[in-house]
Design an enzyme around this catalytic site. Structure first.
Site, PDB file in Angstrom:
ATOM      1  N   HIS A   1      -2.122   0.805  13.929  1.00  0.00           N
ATOM      2  CA  HIS A   1      -3.379   0.146  14.262  1.00  0.00           C
ATOM      3  C   HIS A   1      -3.810  -0.769  13.134  1.00  0.00           C
ATOM      4  O   HIS A   1      -3.382  -0.604  11.991  1.00  0.00           O
ATOM      5  CB  HIS A   1      -4.480   1.178  14.542  1.00  0.00           C
ATOM      6  CG  HIS A   1      -4.755   2.103  13.393  1.00  0.00           C
ATOM      7  ND1 HIS A   1      -3.963   3.200  13.128  1.00  0.00           N
ATOM      8  CD2 HIS A   1      -5.709   2.107  12.433  1.00  0.00           C
ATOM      9  CE1 HIS A   1      -4.434   3.838  12.068  1.00  0.00           C
ATOM     10  NE2 HIS A   1      -5.488   3.183  11.622  1.00  0.00           N
TER      11      HIS A   1
ATOM     12  N   CYS B   1     -11.208   6.024   6.620  1.00  0.00           N
ATOM     13  CA  CYS B   1      -9.865   5.487   6.407  1.00  0.00           C
ATOM     14  C   CYS B   1      -9.968   3.979   6.205  1.00  0.00           C
ATOM     15  O   CYS B   1     -11.029   3.397   6.438  1.00  0.00           O
ATOM     16  CB  CYS B   1      -8.947   5.826   7.575  1.00  0.00           C
ATOM     17  SG  CYS B   1      -9.422   5.069   9.145  1.00  0.00           S
TER      18      CYS B   1
END
Length: 676
Positions: free
Chosen positions: A65, A209
């Site tokens: 991603h 993240c």
């Protein structure tokens, strides 16, 4: 709002056996729907994200991603691979692959859906439903949540949350004691409080993240499930791309421990001061949630309330994640780099303002009167003086900021006051840059010493605001004024005189050393040490210190420029992602951002780093040999007009780039037959 995933974005027979092939196959589906505008550019962003941290998860899941300027709207593609693709998960390759694409300015509605998906991936029933489904339309519906009940999905909120997840197994107030016959409800209610169960163990957690899309929410879900299994109350703050709601101060105050599962800096970390903390990467939150719960309970110990001395000795932000085996040298480097990292913006702003002032008004602008008392709106000399004096004001903060944030790295927020005071004293006694380093270490040490004092309870409330700043500042002032200040000032003067007298072979050797340091770790500690050494010399500029500054900037420009050139002249030696990164490296290198070479070094360090060091050493040596000087601490090619001997300076950079490019091409060419 378009649907996040449709049947056209589902491939139940994904024919790919590598990360790159899987990502390309799924990304092509996105491009066909007009959701990706530049396939190669998007895939380069996916590869860059993968290089930061593998995206494979236990249970056969891969979630490549990224955020990308080549994505028009948040989109998800899904592939099921019989061959299985290795995404770096500990338990092996993945058969369920989710490619998540978010635009640089993704809207919160779509990102909320993505965060909900990330949470559902931690539910075994959901992944089993994806494996057994035989129709692409049903898979898309499952992922969108249209068939959540069939997939066994738990009713969880899909966005970031700071509401308590009460996972405690403590009985309700109306329940009877376990293992006893049910009493008459009206006979014994008054005796219940005597047998009240202990309060549940409470944990607060923060997950984050680099992209804030997947791992942030997966870690939160894993921690919530593990806490529920352990009978623990858990509240999670997800600092993701969909925004976040800060933990309530009362929730933090009641917590017995803290889990920080993150790969980017936790925002407002000082909130957790005094609590037992487990600090790990976000992936550990996904794969080792139960262990983290157990670890924070062990750290909290049997005492329900930490003492004042325990709260005072909580590790500073830069130490909280340190391994138990980290030695003093490792911690010292971290503390120093903390100070330097906070100092660099002052260097860049102040230095470029001063450089602009020199460009407009010449080097005599440093003799202009204060613009507060003399400013003529129509004279360029007045504007040049304004820029120079503003830049000088920014430069005046360098040493105090350096000292203050070294102390902050050691002792957290209480270190700021004595650190800034010590840095200001270093300027007063002419101890300069070295004095600031020492003042920061002394301030941090003084705070840690004061925090260990066993003070009366009546003073504990004013320790952070009055006692610690007062005592630590007094100690630092005594040491800087009367003990170490003058010797350090003498050393600083000797260093300045040495730089002023540099010539011939000595200058060339220093240029080689600085070039090697700038190119060894590409923005890491050695690079920052060389840069800080050069900037420190600008506090008392002379011919030698200006040569050092020129050599450092020239060498720092070499690695990204060399890799950009290498991807241009020998593109077949590099991956598609590296060729895409090479385009950006031209601009980064020209702007003196050495970190532009990091993606290449991470992928092939044994060939890239030695090549970069060779080029940097050549450039540093030539810059010193040519006598090039520089008054601006930053700016790259944009401050070339301010450089002494600018043509020779560009020659030095070009020579280093040629050496580094030739080296990396030669080294990569050697391995090509083996790859064929």
């Amino acid at each position: 709002m378009s649907e996040l995933i449709t049947a056209a974005l589902v491939d139940l027979d994904l024919a790919a056996d590598t990360q790159e092939a899987a990502a390309r196959s799924l990304a092509e589906r996105m491009r066909e729907l007009g959701r990706v505008t530049d396939l190669d550019g998007f895939l380069a962003d996916v590869a860059a994200r993968e290089a930061q941290m593998p995206t494979g998860l236990d249970g056969g899941i891969g979630i490549p991603h990224c955020r990308s300027a080549h994505v028009t709207e948040p989109t998800l593609a899904f592939g099921r691979s019989a061959a299985r693709v290795d995404f770096g998960a500990p338990d092996g390759p993945a058969d369920l692959i989710f490619l998540i694409a978010a635009p640089a300015g993704a809207d919160s509605d779509h990102l909320t859906i993505l965060s909900g998906l990330a949470r559902r991936l931690m539910v075994p029933e959901f992944t089993e439903a994806l494996r057994s489904a035989g129709d692409a339309g049903r898979v898309a519906a499952l992922i969108r949540g249209d068939e959540a009940e069939e997939a066994g999905e738990e009713a969880e909120p899909e966005g970031p949350t700071a509401e308590p997840k009460t996972t405690s197994s403590a009985p309700e107030k109306s329940s009877s004691a376990p293992g006893t016959a049910s009493p008459e409800p009206e006979e014994e209610p008054e005796e219940e409080p005597e047998e009240a169960p202990p309060a549940p163990f409470r944990i607060v957690a923060v997950t984050s993240c680099p992209t804030g899309i997947a791992h942030t929410y997966m870690a939160a879900q894993a921690l919530e499930r593990a806490a529920r299994d352990a009978g623990v109350e858990l509240v999670v703050e997800t600092q993701g791309s969909a925004g976040f709601v800060a933990l309530d101060a009362e929730v933090i105050a009641r917590a017995d421990g803290v889990i920080l599962a993150h790969d980017v800096e936790v925002r407002d970390r000082a909130r957790f001061a005094g609590k037992p903390v487990v600090d790990v990467g976000v992936k550990a939150g996904v794969s080792r949630a139960a262990e983290l719960i157990a670890e924070v309970r062990a750290k909290a110990g049997p005492a329900p309330e930490p003492s004042a001395s325990t709260r005072a000795s909580t590790p500073a932000p830069m130490d909280a994640g340190a391994e138990a085996g980290d030695g003093f040298a490792t911690r010292l480097r971290t503390w120093l780099m903390t100070g330097v990292s906070y100092m660099v913006p002052f260097v860049a702003a102040g230095g470029l303002l001063i450089a602009l002032a020199f460009a407009i008004g010449g080097y005599e602008v440093n003799k202009a009167p204060s613009v507060a008392g003399h400013f003529v709106w129509t004279e360029s000399a007045s504007w040049a003086a304004l820029l120079f004096q503003t830049g000088g004001a920014a430069f005046g903060f360098l040493v105090p900021v350096l000292a203050g944030y070294i102390a902050y790295g050691m002792a957290d927020r209480p270190g700021l006051v004595p650190g800034f005071v010590g840095g200001a004293i270093a300027l007063t006694v002419n101890a300069g840059f070295l004095g600031g380093l020492i003042a920061g270490l002394l301030a941090g040490g003084a705070v840690l010493a004061v925090q260990r004092l066993d003070v009366p309870p009546v003073l504990r409330g004013i320790m952070p605001v009055v006692v610690i700043p007062l005592l630590s500042s007094a100690v630092v002032g005594f040491l800087m004024f009367l003990v170490v200040g003058k010797p350090v000032a003498s050393l600083q003067k000797a260093l300045t005189d040495w730089l002023a007298g540099l010539s011939g072979a000595n200058a060339v050797v220093l240029g080689v050393l600085l070039g090697l340091m700038m190119c060894f770790d590409l923005g890491g500690p050695l690079n920052k040490c060389a840069y800080a050494f050069a900037v420190g010399g600008l506090a008392h500029p002379n011919d030698g210190s200006l040569k050092v500054m020129a050599a450092v900037m020239a060498a720092g420009m070499v690695p990204p420029l060399a890799l950009a050139l290498a991807t241009t002249v020998r593109g077949r030696l590099f991956t598609a992602a590296e060729r895409e990164n090479g385009k950006a490296a031209w601009v980064l290198g020209a702007s003196f951002i050495t970190e532009g070479a990091i993606p290449f070094a991470a992928a092939d360090p044994l060939r890239v780093i030695p090549s970069a060091m060779a080029g940097g050493a050549v450039t540093g040596a030539l810059s010193m040999a040519f006598g090039c000087t520089l008054r601006a601490p930053h700016g790259g090619v944009f401050v070339v007009p301010l450089i002494g001997a600018p043509f020779l300076y560009l020659v030095a950079i070009a020579a280093g780039v040629a050496v580094a490019t030739g080296s990396v091409v030669a080294l990569k060419s050697v391995r090509r037959p083996a790859m064929a």
